[in-house]
Design an enzyme around this catalytic site. Structure first.
Site, PDB file in Angstrom:
ATOM      1  N   TYR A   1       0.324  -1.063  -0.088  1.00  0.00           N
ATOM      2  CA  TYR A   1       0.335  -0.199  -0.326  1.00  0.00           C
ATOM      3  C   TYR A   1       1.107   1.545   0.042  1.00  0.00           C
ATOM      4  CZ  TYR A   1      -4.087   2.880   1.979  1.00  0.00           C
ATOM      5  OH  TYR A   1      -4.285   4.157   2.097  1.00  0.00           O
TER       6      TYR A   1
ATOM      7  N   LYS B   1       1.048   3.793  -3.047  1.00  0.00           N
ATOM      8  CA  LYS B   1       0.303   5.346  -2.568  1.00  0.00           C
ATOM      9  C   LYS B   1       1.841   6.263  -3.018  1.00  0.00           C
ATOM     10  CE  LYS B   1      -3.869   4.260  -1.588  1.00  0.00           C
ATOM     11  NZ  LYS B   1      -5.207   5.147  -2.041  1.00  0.00           N
TER      12      LYS B   1
HETATM   13  N1  LIG Z   1     -10.179   4.970   4.882  1.00  0.00           N
HETATM   14  C1  LIG Z   1      -9.057   5.653   4.743  1.00  0.00           C
HETATM   15  O1  LIG Z   1      -8.586   6.476   6.403  1.00  0.00           O
HETATM   16  C2  LIG Z   1      -7.499   6.543   4.007  1.00  0.00           C
HETATM   17  C3  LIG Z   1      -6.808   6.649   4.574  1.00  0.00           C
HETATM   18  C4  LIG Z   1      -6.121   7.715   3.227  1.00  0.00           C
HETATM   19  C5  LIG Z   1      -5.988   7.266   2.080  1.00  0.00           C
HETATM   20  N2  LIG Z   1      -7.344   6.769   2.030  1.00  0.00           N
HETATM   21  C6  LIG Z   1      -7.371   6.781   0.426  1.00  0.00           C
HETATM   22  O2  LIG Z   1      -8.981   6.886   0.095  1.00  0.00           O
HETATM   23  C7  LIG Z   1      -9.545   5.993  -0.813  1.00  0.00           C
HETATM   24  C8  LIG Z   1     -11.274   5.884  -0.435  1.00  0.00           C
HETATM   25  O3  LIG Z   1     -10.800   5.208   0.778  1.00  0.00           O
HETATM   26  P1  LIG Z   1     -11.931   4.436   1.506  1.00  0.00           P
HETATM   27  O4  LIG Z   1     -11.852   4.468   2.905  1.00  0.00           O
HETATM   28  O5  LIG Z   1     -13.174   5.703   1.471  1.00  0.00           O
HETATM   29  O6  LIG Z   1     -12.607   2.763   1.709  1.00  0.00           O
HETATM   30  P2  LIG Z   1     -13.673   1.895   1.186  1.00  0.00           P
HETATM   31  O7  LIG Z   1     -14.494   2.657   1.808  1.00  0.00           O
HETATM   32  O8  LIG Z   1     -13.892   0.850   1.325  1.00  0.00           O
HETATM   33  O9  LIG Z   1     -14.106   2.357   0.128  1.00  0.00           O
HETATM   34  C9  LIG Z   1     -13.250   2.316  -1.344  1.00  0.00           C
HETATM   35  C10 LIG Z   1     -14.517   2.303  -2.490  1.00  0.00           C
HETATM   36  O10 LIG Z   1     -13.182   2.112  -3.633  1.00  0.00           O
HETATM   37  C11 LIG Z   1     -14.307   1.013  -4.413  1.00  0.00           C
HETATM   38  N3  LIG Z   1     -12.729  -0.032  -5.636  1.00  0.00           N
HETATM   39  C12 LIG Z   1     -12.183  -0.735  -4.659  1.00  0.00           C
HETATM   40  N4  LIG Z   1     -11.002  -1.301  -5.074  1.00  0.00           N
HETATM   41  C13 LIG Z   1     -12.247  -1.190  -6.823  1.00  0.00           C
HETATM   42  C14 LIG Z   1     -12.087  -1.501  -7.865  1.00  0.00           C
HETATM   43  N5  LIG Z   1     -11.359  -2.168  -8.444  1.00  0.00           N
HETATM   44  N6  LIG Z   1     -12.599  -0.698  -8.841  1.00  0.00           N
HETATM   45  C15 LIG Z   1     -13.753   0.074  -8.676  1.00  0.00           C
HETATM   46  N7  LIG Z   1     -13.417   0.648  -7.485  1.00  0.00           N
HETATM   47  C16 LIG Z   1     -12.990  -0.310  -5.965  1.00  0.00           C
HETATM   48  C17 LIG Z   1     -15.334   0.497  -3.475  1.00  0.00           C
HETATM   49  O11 LIG Z   1     -16.262  -0.488  -4.723  1.00  0.00           O
HETATM   50  P3  LIG Z   1     -17.203  -1.625  -3.837  1.00  0.00           P
HETATM   51  O12 LIG Z   1     -18.158  -0.530  -2.746  1.00  0.00           O
HETATM   52  O13 LIG Z   1     -17.739  -1.540  -5.383  1.00  0.00           O
HETATM   53  O14 LIG Z   1     -16.503  -2.334  -3.129  1.00  0.00           O
HETATM   54  C18 LIG Z   1     -15.693   2.086  -2.286  1.00  0.00           C
HETATM   55  O15 LIG Z   1     -16.429   2.167  -3.498  1.00  0.00           O
HETATM   56  C19 LIG Z   1      -8.399   5.111  -0.941  1.00  0.00           C
HETATM   57  O16 LIG Z   1      -7.526   5.115  -2.627  1.00  0.00           O
HETATM   58  C20 LIG Z   1      -7.775   5.304   0.013  1.00  0.00           C
HETATM   59  O17 LIG Z   1      -6.287   4.409   0.308  1.00  0.00           O
HETATM   60  C21 LIG Z   1      -7.813   6.300   2.750  1.00  0.00           C
END
Ligand SMILES: NC(=O)c1ccc[n+]([C@@H]2O[C@H](COP(=O)([O-])OP(=O)(O)OC[C@H]3O[C@@H](n4cnc5c(N)ncnc54)[C@H](OP(=O)(O)O)[C@@H]3O)[C@@H](O)[C@H]2O)c1
Length: 241
Positions: A147, A151
């Protein structure tokens, strides 16, 4: 005319907040997702935002998906590369599948998606490409070699592409969230969050998805045309670069 925005992973978590904020700001929004149909249908019913299912780790699926969105809504002017996954484990136990899945979904997707829209943006001399990286791409994280590598790659992608397109009205920026209250973080055991994660955050709390959406709106604006190649940190003071 309302600008068209596409948000990958736009039906849940941070992406859902981004999709909703863009819609509220007057954009025509398309939200992509991977496979959770129930969440996508619920999101669509609640927001009226069009949802599109394809896998951002597949170049061909991205080509077909973007073509469909553009046929429905018009040329994409704002692309938010938000979809991402984790497959955490110590590197000495990491499988090739765990490595490849994370690299292809979190970094390969930036090529797969941005390549579909960049030529149109160059021809129209306007574009906003915003990719959601992570604090763990900036500082590294135990159990996240895959990851963190992906990133960090998102940030390099952003800087190089920004250079190539700075003259053409296209900005390319990354946002590095800290720990945000979504299902991705809720998957971390509660005691680990309370004992190990939150004490490291000077703001003493998780961030909210809407706080990342706010940063996206700022970078997406027509008025943000002089901001390119930047990495915007949104992490409650946890890591300062
Ligand atoms: N949450 C955090 O603390 C955090 C911190 C830093 C960075 N981020 C980054 O922010 C972004 C969003 O994170 P989140 O926490 O909101 O994640 P999440 O709640 O797990 O939601 C992920 C979303 O991405 C979609 N997705 C995953 N794999 C995919 C693929 N191969 N093709 C198309 N769509 C895909 C999922 O679709 P489905 O609903 O169909 O599964 C869902 O809509 C990510 O890039 C993550 O790495 C998150």
């Amino acid at each position: 005319m309302a600008r068209v925005a596409l948000v990958t992973g736009g039906t849940r978590g941070i992406g859902a907040a981004i999709s909703k904020a863009l819609k509220a700001a007057g954009y025509k929004v398309a939200a992509n997702y991977a496979g959770n149909d129930a969440a996508a249908e619920k999101f669509k019913a609640e927001t009226g935002i069009a949802v599109y299912k394809w896998d951002v780790s597949s170049f061909d699926a991205c080509a077909a998906g973007v073509k469909q969105v553009e046929a429905d809504l018009g040329p994409i002017e704002v692309l938010v590369n938000n979809a991402g996954i984790t497959r955490d484990t110590a590197f000495h136990k990491m499988t090739l599948e765990q490595w490849t899945a994370v690299i292809n979904t979190n970094l390969g997707s930036l090529f797969n998606m941005t390549r579909q829209v960049i030529e149109g943006m160059r021809a129209r001399k306007f574009g906003r490409i915003i990719s959601i990286s992570s604090i763990n791409g900036q500082k590294g994280q135990f159990g996240q070699v895959n990851y963190s590598a992906a990133k960090a790659g998102d940030i390099g992608f952003t800087k190089a592409l920004a250079l190539e397109n700075a003259k053409g009205g296209i900005t390319v920026n990354a946002i590095c969230p800290g720990y945000i209250n979504t299902e991705m973080v809720q998957a971390v055991p509660k005691d680990v969050l309370e004992k190990n994660v939150i004490p490291q955050i000077p703001a003493s709390r998780l961030g909210e998805p809407e706080e990342i959406a706010r940063a996206v709106l700022f970078l997406a604006a027509d008025e943000a045309g002089f901001i390119t190649g930047s990495t915007l940190t949104v992490n409650g003071g946890q890591y300062m670069v």
